[in-house]
Design an enzyme around this catalytic site. Structure first.
Site, mmCIF file in Angstrom:
data_model
loop_
_atom_site.group_PDB
_atom_site.id
_atom_site.type_symbol
_atom_site.label_atom_id
_atom_site.label_comp_id
_atom_site.label_asym_id
_atom_site.label_seq_id
_atom_site.Cartn_x
_atom_site.Cartn_y
_atom_site.Cartn_z
ATOM 1 N N LYS A 166 14.311 18.509 -23.188
ATOM 2 C CA LYS A 166 13.647 18.632 -21.890
ATOM 3 C C LYS A 166 12.263 17.989 -21.929
ATOM 4 O O LYS A 166 11.863 17.288 -20.998
ATOM 5 C CB LYS A 166 13.546 20.099 -21.436
ATOM 6 N N ARG B 85 13.779 12.448 -14.450
ATOM 7 C CA ARG B 85 13.762 13.900 -14.599
ATOM 8 C C ARG B 85 14.904 14.571 -13.844
ATOM 9 O O ARG B 85 15.353 15.666 -14.215
ATOM 10 C CB ARG B 85 12.424 14.446 -14.095
ATOM 11 N N ASN C 106 18.909 18.175 -13.457
ATOM 12 C CA ASN C 106 19.550 18.949 -12.399
ATOM 13 C C ASN C 106 21.071 18.858 -12.432
ATOM 14 O O ASN C 106 21.734 19.219 -11.465
ATOM 15 C CB ASN C 106 19.040 18.490 -11.036
ATOM 16 N N ARG D 289 -7.545 27.982 -6.784
ATOM 17 C CA ARG D 289 -7.067 26.606 -6.992
ATOM 18 C C ARG D 289 -6.820 26.267 -8.451
ATOM 19 O O ARG D 289 -6.860 25.104 -8.846
ATOM 20 C CB ARG D 289 -8.028 25.584 -6.383
ATOM 21 N N GLU E 244 22.230 26.312 -19.656
ATOM 22 C CA GLU E 244 21.225 25.238 -19.696
ATOM 23 C C GLU E 244 21.256 24.529 -21.049
ATOM 24 O O GLU E 244 21.045 23.324 -21.141
ATOM 25 C CB GLU E 244 19.818 25.786 -19.396
ATOM 26 N N HIS F 76 23.158 21.382 -10.677
ATOM 27 C CA HIS F 76 22.261 22.219 -9.886
ATOM 28 C C HIS F 76 22.441 22.065 -8.380
ATOM 29 O O HIS F 76 22.173 23.011 -7.638
ATOM 30 C CB HIS F 76 20.801 21.960 -10.265
ATOM 31 N N HIS G 242 21.619 32.284 -11.969
ATOM 32 C CA HIS G 242 21.330 30.851 -11.934
ATOM 33 C C HIS G 242 22.198 30.091 -12.944
ATOM 34 O O HIS G 242 22.858 29.112 -12.598
ATOM 35 C CB HIS G 242 19.843 30.637 -12.238
ATOM 36 N N GLU H 157 8.739 14.243 -11.327
ATOM 37 C CA GLU H 157 10.090 14.110 -10.795
ATOM 38 C C GLU H 157 10.264 12.991 -9.786
ATOM 39 O O GLU H 157 10.714 13.195 -8.666
ATOM 40 C CB GLU H 157 10.561 15.428 -10.167
ATOM 41 N N LYS I 141 7.202 23.293 -13.796
ATOM 42 C CA LYS I 141 7.575 23.666 -12.426
ATOM 43 C C LYS I 141 7.322 25.149 -12.211
ATOM 44 O O LYS I 141 7.733 25.975 -13.014
ATOM 45 C CB LYS I 141 9.054 23.374 -12.182
ATOM 46 N N HIS J 48 22.995 25.390 -6.769
ATOM 47 C CA HIS J 48 22.136 25.996 -5.745
ATOM 48 C C HIS J 48 22.959 26.397 -4.522
ATOM 49 O O HIS J 48 22.683 27.420 -3.896
ATOM 50 C CB HIS J 48 21.031 25.015 -5.319
HETATM 51 N N1 LIG Z 1 10.425 26.509 -13.635
HETATM 52 C C1 LIG Z 1 11.524 25.963 -14.071
HETATM 53 O O1 LIG Z 1 11.510 24.821 -14.536
HETATM 54 C C2 LIG Z 1 12.795 26.728 -14.014
HETATM 55 C C3 LIG Z 1 13.900 26.278 -14.712
HETATM 56 C C4 LIG Z 1 15.031 27.048 -14.657
HETATM 57 C C5 LIG Z 1 15.080 28.213 -13.934
HETATM 58 N N2 LIG Z 1 13.985 28.608 -13.256
HETATM 59 C C6 LIG Z 1 13.986 29.843 -12.494
HETATM 60 O O2 LIG Z 1 14.140 30.917 -13.410
HETATM 61 C C7 LIG Z 1 14.801 31.994 -12.759
HETATM 62 C C8 LIG Z 1 15.887 32.474 -13.636
HETATM 63 O O3 LIG Z 1 15.310 32.881 -14.871
HETATM 64 P P1 LIG Z 1 15.992 33.986 -15.771
HETATM 65 O O4 LIG Z 1 17.410 33.626 -15.983
HETATM 66 O O5 LIG Z 1 15.118 34.174 -16.950
HETATM 67 O O6 LIG Z 1 16.023 35.249 -14.814
HETATM 68 P P2 LIG Z 1 15.089 36.560 -14.706
HETATM 69 O O7 LIG Z 1 13.682 36.241 -14.873
HETATM 70 O O8 LIG Z 1 15.493 37.217 -13.438
HETATM 71 O O9 LIG Z 1 15.582 37.443 -15.949
HETATM 72 C C9 LIG Z 1 16.886 37.945 -15.976
HETATM 73 C C10 LIG Z 1 16.907 39.465 -16.157
HETATM 74 O O10 LIG Z 1 16.611 39.782 -17.506
HETATM 75 C C11 LIG Z 1 15.534 40.710 -17.552
HETATM 76 N N3 LIG Z 1 14.863 40.456 -18.817
HETATM 77 C C12 LIG Z 1 13.963 39.501 -19.092
HETATM 78 N N4 LIG Z 1 13.684 39.491 -20.392
HETATM 79 C C13 LIG Z 1 14.396 40.500 -20.950
HETATM 80 C C14 LIG Z 1 14.533 40.978 -22.249
HETATM 81 N N5 LIG Z 1 13.916 40.393 -23.291
HETATM 82 N N6 LIG Z 1 15.347 42.056 -22.483
HETATM 83 C C15 LIG Z 1 16.016 42.609 -21.441
HETATM 84 N N7 LIG Z 1 15.946 42.186 -20.185
HETATM 85 C C16 LIG Z 1 15.142 41.124 -19.942
HETATM 86 C C17 LIG Z 1 14.772 40.420 -16.327
HETATM 87 O O11 LIG Z 1 13.923 41.492 -15.985
HETATM 88 C C18 LIG Z 1 15.892 40.187 -15.341
HETATM 89 O O12 LIG Z 1 16.411 41.413 -14.914
HETATM 90 C C19 LIG Z 1 15.254 31.472 -11.413
HETATM 91 O O13 LIG Z 1 14.381 31.969 -10.435
HETATM 92 C C20 LIG Z 1 15.114 29.968 -11.546
HETATM 93 O O14 LIG Z 1 14.834 29.349 -10.310
HETATM 94 C C21 LIG Z 1 12.848 27.884 -13.285
HETATM 95 ZN ZN LIG Z 2 18.455 25.502 -14.088
#
Ligand SMILES: NC(=O)c1ccc[n+]([C@@H]2O[C@H](COP(=O)([O-])OP(=O)(O)OC[C@H]3O[C@@H](n4cnc5c(N)ncnc54)[C@H](O)[C@@H]3O)[C@@H](O)[C@H]2O)c1
Ligand SMILES: [Zn+2]
Ligand SMILES: NC(=O)c1ccc[n+]([C@@H]2O[C@H](COP(=O)([O-])OP(=O)(O)OC[C@H]3O[C@@H](n4cnc5c(N)ncnc54)[C@H](O)[C@@H]3O)[C@@H](O)[C@H]2O)c1
Ligand SMILES: [Zn+2]
Lengths: 359, 359
Positions: free
Chosen positions: B226, B240, B244, B120, B184, B247, B264, B236, B142, B251
C-alpha cells in the site's frame, strides 16, 4: 484590472482585482478541471449577483448549479455546511466539479471547507463580494466553520485556484460592512507598512466613497502584504500570527457580545486599539501613535472603544483563542507603527490594566 | 518488531508492527509536540486497551485524556465526530495536543478527520487494533465520515506522525472481523504480487490462528504494497485507484444492505470476486484464476457470493462512487493475477451480465 500571484509552490494562484470581473468568463475558464461548477452563495447575494455570474459561466459553456444558504455568521456552522454537502451529493458532483464561493467571508469560509472536505477535496474558486473578504479571507487558504465553544475552530487549510475581487460588487455593500473591511486594511498598515498607513490617512474619504482607483489600490496592497506574510508561513507556525493583530481581543468581543452583534471588522478595530494601548504601556508606542491609530479607525467609521466585558470574561474568551500555547497567552503587539511583534511576555498587571481601563 | 517507512517527503512516517507495542512509550514519545494527548476510542476497545495505553503514556510523563465513542460504522457520522470536537474544546486542547486513535478503521477515520480539522490541523497518531485497520487505513492518510447519501464522502487527506500495529490486540478481535481484514490482505496479492498470493494460499490457516510470524509478515507486506502505491500518488489522481479493487461493487453492497450489516471486508471480498468475474468475461482471467480467487476468499472465511441487489440498485449505488468521472464509470480489474488495471471500457452487456449472474 490588477493581478497578483500568491506564491505557494504548486498551490500558487492569481488574484484579479478590478471592476466588471463578474462578466469575464475568460478569468474563470482556464481554472476549471471540468465544465461543471456549483456556486455557493446566500439569500442576500443571490438576488444581486447570481444571475450575472451564471450567465457569464453559461456563455462560456459551463454547466452551473447553485446552493443558496441563509445569510449570517450565526449560520456558519455544521448544519449549514451540510446543506452544501447535501446539494453536492444530490447533484452527484464529481471530484473535478469546481465549487465557487460567491459572497462574503462567511460564504468563502464555508464553501472553502466544503471544497476541502467533499470527497477529500475538489477544486475551489473564490469570488469575494465584501471588502473584508476581498482583502483578507481570499488570501491564505484558511477555511472553516464555528463551534458553539469557539469561532473558526473546525476547518482546513485549502487554497483556491483563482480569486476574482470585483470592486463593482462593493457598491451594494452596506456602509457598516465597508467599514468593517477597512479595519483589516488598516491592520496591514499597522503591522507592515507605515507608508501605507499614511496613504490610508490621506485617502480614507475616497475609500469610503468607493473611488475606483483608491479602492483597487487598497485591495491590491492589502492582498500583497497578506500574501507576503502567508507565503513565508502557510500553515501558521510563526510570522503569520502577526495577521491576528487585534484578533485575540476581537474574538473575545465577538464571543462575549454574541456572534454577529459586533461585526468581525468592528471587533478587530476595537481590538487593535487595545493592542496599541498594550504596546504603549510596554513603552513601544507613544501617546501620539495610539491617538493616530484611534483617529484612523474612527475615520473609517469604526469603533475605537471596546465593550466592557469584565476581566474574567475577557480572559475566559481570550483563553479559548487558537494563539494559546502551553497554556500561556501570546499577543500580537506593535513595536512601532508598521512593525508587529509576537510576544508571550505581557505582565499580568499590564494586561489587566488594558482590560479594565475605559476602553 | 518490524518497521517500515511510508515515504511522503516531509510528511513521511514510520509504521511499527509487532507484539506488545502498546507497552512501549519510547515508540510514541519522540513524535509528541507537547506531552499532552487525547485518546479517541470506543466502548468496545476502551475496556480492552485504554488502561494499558494510558499507563504507558503516563509512565512516559504524558498527560492523557480520552473520549469514548459509541461503537459501529453507523456512528461514523457528523454527530459522533462532533463529540470529539466537543471534548477537544471543553478540555481546551491546543494546536500541539496530539490526537491518538485507538481502535479499528472507524475510529481511525473519525479521529484522523477530527485531527485534520480541529483548529485546521493538530498532530495525529494511529494505533489500529483491527487487522483491516492495520493493513489498510493506517497507510495512505485517508480520513473521513459517511454522509446519508454515500460512504466516506466527507473527509481529508491527513498523515499520522507514527502508526503502531500491535499484533497482540488481534487476539480479542472476533473471527469475523479478522476475516474481514484478510480480504484487504488478499487484495494486495491480487493487484500487485502473485507470489504473496501464493504465500497466502499456503499460510491461510496460520493467519487465522494468529501465528505471530505469519501475521506480522502479512501485515508488513500489505503495508509495504500500500505504501508503494500511495507513495506514487498521494492524492489519488491515478494509480492509487487500484487499491479500490472490489470496492465499487463492495460499496454498493454496503449501501444496498445498509451500513454495518455486511462488514467492509466482506463486501470487498464479494466485490473482488465480481471484479475477477468481469475480468474473466473480458478475456483477461481464466476460469481457473477466478476459481483460485474464490477459493482463497472462502479459505479466509469470507463470502465469495454477493447479495442480489437487482441491476438498478447496483447501478445506482455504484454511480455514487467516487471513482465516477465525467459521468462514466471506471473499474479496477485484473489483467492477470497480481496485475491490476483501471478501465472505463466495460461494455454495458458485460457489466449487466456480472450484475445479474448468480453472484
Ligand atoms: N482510511 C482508509 O484508508 C480506510 C481503509 C479501509 C477502511 N477504512 C474504513 O475503516 C472502517 C472499517 O474498519 P474496521 O474493519 O477496523 O471496523 P471497526 O473500526 O468498526 O472495527 C470492527 C469492530 O471491532 C471492534 N474492535 C476493534 N479492535 C478490537 C479489538 N482489538 N478486539 C476486539 N474488538 C475490536 C470495533 O469496536 C468494532 O466493533 C470503515 O469505516 C472503512 O470505511 C478506511
Ligand atoms: Zn477497503
Ligand atoms: N478565511 C480567512 O482567512 C478569514 C479572514 C477574515 C475573516 N474571515 C471570516 O469572514 C467572515 C466575515 O466576512 P464578511 O465580513 O465578508 O461577512 P459576511 O460574509 O457575513 O458578509 C457581510 C454581509 O454582507 C452581505 N453581502 C456580501 N456581499 C454583499 C454585497 N456585494 N452587497 C451587499 N451585501 C453583501 C452578506 O450577505 C452579509 O450579510 C467571518 O466569519 C470571519 O471569520 C475569514
Ligand atoms: Zn480578521
Amino acid at each position: 484590472m490588477q493581478t497578483l500571484t500568491v506564491d505557494l509552490g504548486d498551490r500558487s494562484y492569481p488574484i484579479h482585482i478590478g471592476a466588471g470581473l463578474l462578466n469575464q468568463a475568460e478569468l474563470i475558464l482556464p481554472h476549471l478541471a471540468q465544465k461543471r461548477v456549483m456556486i455557493v452563495t446566500n439569500t442576500t447575494v443571490a438576488p444581486l449577483y447570481l444571475a450575472r455570474l451564471t450567465a457569464t459561466l453559461e456563455a462560456g459553456g459551463v454547466a452551473a448549479t447553485q446552493v443558496i444558504l441563509p445569510d449570517g455568521e450565526a449560520y456558519k456552522n455544521w448544519e449549514t455546511l451540510n446543506l452544501i454537502f447535501d446539494a453536492l451529493l444530490t447533484q452527484r458532483a464529481e471530484r473535478k466539479t469546481t465549487l465557487i464561493a460567491l459572497g462574503g467571508g462567511v460564504i468563502g469560509d464555508m464553501a472553502g471547507f466544503a471544497a476541502a472536505s467533499y470527497q477529500r477535496g475538489v477544486p475551489f474558486i473564490q469570488i469575494p463580494t465584501t471588502l473584508l473578504s476581498q482583502v483578507d479571507s481570499s488570501v491564505g487558504g484558511k477555511t472553516g466553520i464555528n463551534h458553539p465553544l469557539g469561532k473558526n475552530m473546525i476547518g482546513a487549510f485549502y487554497q483556491p485556484k483563482v480569486v476574482l475581487a470585483d470592486t463593482d460588487t462593493l457598491k451594494t455593500l452596506p456602509a457598516r460592512e465597508l467599514s468593517a473591511g477597512l479595519a483589516e486594511v488598516i491592520k496591514y498598515g499597522l503591522i507592515w507598512d507605515v507608508e501605507f498607513l499614511s496613504w490610508l490617512e490621506a485617502n480614507m474619504d475616497k475609500l469610503r466613497a468607493l473611488d475606483p482607483v483608491a479602492i483597487t489600490h487598497a485591495i491590491h496592497r492589502s492582498c500583497e502584504i497578506k500574501a507576503q506574510v502567508v507565503g513565508q508561513d502557510e500553515r501558521e507556525g510563526g510570522i503569520r500570527a502577526i495577521l491576528n493583530l487585534g484578533h485575540t481581543f476581537g474574538h473575545a468581543i465577538e464571543t462575549g457580545m454574541g456572534y454577529g452583534n459586533w461585526l468581525h471588522g468592528e471587533a478587530v478595530a476595537a481590538g487593535m486599539v487595545m493592542a496599541a494601548e498594550t504596546s504603549r504601556r510596554l513603552g513601544w508606542l507613544s501617546d501620539a501613535d495610539v491617538a493616530r491609530t484611534r483617529a484612523l479607525i474612527r475615520a473609517a467609521g469604526l469603533p475605537d472603544v471596546a465593550p466592557d466585558l469584565g476581566v474574567d470574561t475577557w480572559l475566559e474568551y481570550m483563553g479559548h483563542d487558537k494563539k494559546v500555547e502551553g497554556g500561556k497567552m501570546r499577543f500580537v503587539l506593535l513595536k512601532k507603527l508598521g512593525v508587529a511583534v509576537i510576544t508571550g511576555d505581557v505582565p499580568a498587571d499590564v494586561l489587566t490594566g488594558v482590560l479594565t481601563a475605559p476602553h
